[in-house]
Design a protein around this motif. Structure first.
Motif, PDB file in Angstrom:
ATOM      1  N   LEU A 134      -7.422 -21.339  27.225  1.00 57.06           N
ATOM      2  CA  LEU A 134      -5.923 -22.150  26.416  1.00 57.06           C
ATOM      3  C   LEU A 134      -5.465 -20.341  26.284  1.00 57.06           C
ATOM      4  CD1 LEU A 134      -7.618 -24.333  26.923  1.00 57.06           C
ATOM      5  CD2 LEU A 134      -6.181 -25.322  24.313  1.00 57.06           C
ATOM      6  N   ASP A 135      -3.920 -20.141  26.414  1.00 62.00           N
ATOM      7  CA  ASP A 135      -3.337 -18.960  25.566  1.00 62.00           C
ATOM      8  C   ASP A 135      -2.868 -19.293  24.266  1.00 62.00           C
ATOM      9  OD1 ASP A 135      -4.426 -17.472  27.229  1.00 62.00           O
ATOM     10  OD2 ASP A 135      -2.901 -17.170  28.628  1.00 62.00           O
ATOM     11  N   ASP A 136      -1.940 -19.138  24.127  1.00 61.62           N
ATOM     12  CA  ASP A 136      -0.424 -19.375  23.114  1.00 61.62           C
ATOM     13  C   ASP A 136      -1.515 -20.209  21.814  1.00 61.62           C
ATOM     14  OD1 ASP A 136       0.973 -17.159  24.269  1.00 61.62           O
ATOM     15  OD2 ASP A 136       1.433 -18.628  25.990  1.00 61.62           O
ATOM     16  N   VAL A 137      -2.241 -19.892  21.414  1.00 54.52           N
ATOM     17  CA  VAL A 137      -2.575 -21.190  20.587  1.00 54.52           C
ATOM     18  C   VAL A 137      -2.051 -20.431  19.524  1.00 54.52           C
ATOM     19  CG1 VAL A 137      -4.829 -21.941  19.210  1.00 54.52           C
ATOM     20  CG2 VAL A 137      -5.487 -21.138  22.015  1.00 54.52           C
ATOM     21  N   ASP A 138      -2.364 -21.731  18.631  1.00 58.70           N
ATOM     22  CA  ASP A 138      -1.695 -21.425  17.131  1.00 58.70           C
ATOM     23  C   ASP A 138      -2.276 -20.543  16.186  1.00 58.70           C
ATOM     24  OD1 ASP A 138      -0.080 -21.465  14.832  1.00 58.70           O
ATOM     25  OD2 ASP A 138      -0.159 -24.096  14.264  1.00 58.70           O
ATOM     26  N   PRO A 139      -1.368 -19.726  16.246  1.00 55.16           N
ATOM     27  CA  PRO A 139      -2.143 -18.265  14.769  1.00 55.16           C
ATOM     28  C   PRO A 139      -2.852 -18.750  13.717  1.00 55.16           C
ATOM     29  CG  PRO A 139       0.081 -17.334  16.056  1.00 55.16           C
ATOM     30  CD  PRO A 139      -0.251 -19.116  16.483  1.00 55.16           C
TER      31      PRO A 139
END
Length: 401
Positions: A98-103
């Motif tokens: 999974l990419d661009d997960v909530d930081p």
């Protein structure tokens, strides 16, 4: 790029079928913004949470080797700057990415906390913790095609970095100015430089007969020293800034060479002193891999065999940093001395094969038997053995009559 079967077989997954037939991955989550540090703590089945733009192949192989059940990346695994190889390796190994997960996932999840990954959503119990963009074979291939289209820009930047490094380090590259003296004798010998990089385990395994016969000076670059210890060899020299090498390696008796910045700062030196050891300091702008090669070359090595290092243009760009320009120039400096381990394993064969040893033993035995039979004492002994054989046959025959 085919994923080794052994790597895929090591993946341990904890799954549970949810109502409606969907499958979730339930496992402990472990996070670190530096993938290299995280892989030291991962256990089979863990969900890895990272922050790694343009995930490179070495980091992806480390994640696969750890047996993670999923990878959640706060950053974009393929930004499009260049065709990095890590995401493709993960999806081919069957690991959800999974990419661009909530930081904020780094602060919401405690290290080792049990979580559930279902689709593109990470849960703690029934609470949604974070969401991301799932990557699969199709999306990774599409991103790689776009990245290759802009490869010319990266090549231009790589060339500019190369020229800049050449201006700064030409005295070191051309004349060896700044290369320190070391106690380990390398002149006239082979040098084996091990980096914990591409296929280092397989390369070391194929070089066992070469190492046994030629006994090269074994140089570990940071974690490469641990790779040598894992393979059963003690490194003679360890080179690096010592941020990814174990205390066991640093205290194994090898000579230590700390890679320092050009201004003399050597962050790894404090760790060496804390362990009660001394070290040689080598100030240089390039990578520790380059420092090891220049050290071996300047010390008189007749051949340098590289394990786990970068060999192709794709691998140079996959590292994703300007410092790789130094590695390119270092290879030009070392020249014909440098041989990749894969080339050695294809060209080198042990001088004495098992069949040759067997034939030699058989010929020696036959020679001894002929010489013994030709002598008077040998004939007496042969007559004695024949009599004993006849007695044995007579006894054996008597058992059945």
């Amino acid at each position: 790029m085919k994923v080794p079967t052994a790597l895929g077989a090591r993946l341990t997954r904890i799954r549970r079928i949810r109502p409606g037939g969907s499958i979730g991955i339930i496992a402990p989550a472990r996070s670190d913004r530096r993938t290299k540090n995280l892989t030291k703590r991962l256990k089979p089945g863990d969900i890895a949470i990272i922050d790694h733009v343009d995930l490179d192949r070495v980091s992806a192989e480390a994640l696969v080797n750890c047996g993670v059940s999923a990878v959640l990346n706060v950053a974009t695994s393929i930004s499009g700057r260049y065709p990095n190889l890590g995401p493709q390796l993960l999806v081919e190994a069957g690991i959800p990415l999974l990419d661009d997960v909530d930081p904020e996932v780094f602060t919401r999840i405690h290290d080792g906390e049990l979580v559930r990954l279902e689709g593109n959503t990470l849960y703690r119990g029934d609470e949604i913790v974070a969401k991301g963009s799932p990557q699969d074979t199709e999306s990774v291939e599409a991103a790689m095609v776009e990245a290759r289209a802009g490869l010319s820009v990266q090549l231009e930047a790589f060339a500019a970095n190369t020229m800049e490094y050449l201006k700064r380090e030409r005295d070191l590259l051309f004349d060896g100015v700044g290369v320190p003296d070391i106690a380990t004798r390398i002149e006239g010998r082979h040098a084996l430089i091990v980096v914990r990089g591409y296929h280092y385990r397989e390369d070391i395994a194929t070089l066992r007969s070469y190492i046994r016969e030629y006994r090269p000076v074994k140089i570990g670059v940071d974690g490469g020293a641990d790779a040598l210890l894992e393979a059963g060899y003690r490194p003679d020299i360890i080179v690096g800034d010592f941020d990814s090498v174990s205390d066991q390696a640093l205290t194994c008796g090898a000579e230590l060479v700390v890679h320092a910045y050009r201004d003399g700062r050597a962050p790894g030196l404090k760790r060496v002193h804390d362990l009660g050891h001394d070290a040689v300091i080598f100030p240089a702008t390039g990578t520790s891999e380059d420092v090891a090669m220049m050290l071996a070359d300047d010390s008189g090595a007749v051949l340098i065999v590289a394990v786990g290092t970068h060999a192709t243009l794709e691998e140079f760009l996959d590292k994703g940093r300007a410092g790789m320009a130094s590695t390119f120039l270092t290879r030009l400096r070392v020249g014909g001395k440098l041989v990749d381990a894969k080339g050695v394993s294809r060209l080198y064969r042990s001088r004495i094969s098992p069949w040759t040893l067997l034939a030699l033993a058989a010929a020696s035995l036959l020679t001894i038997m002929v010489a013994a039979y030709s002598s008077p004492a040998g004939q007496v002994y042969a007559t004695f053995l024949a009599a004993r054989w006849d007695a044995f046959l007579y006894w054996l025959t008597g058992l059945f009559t």
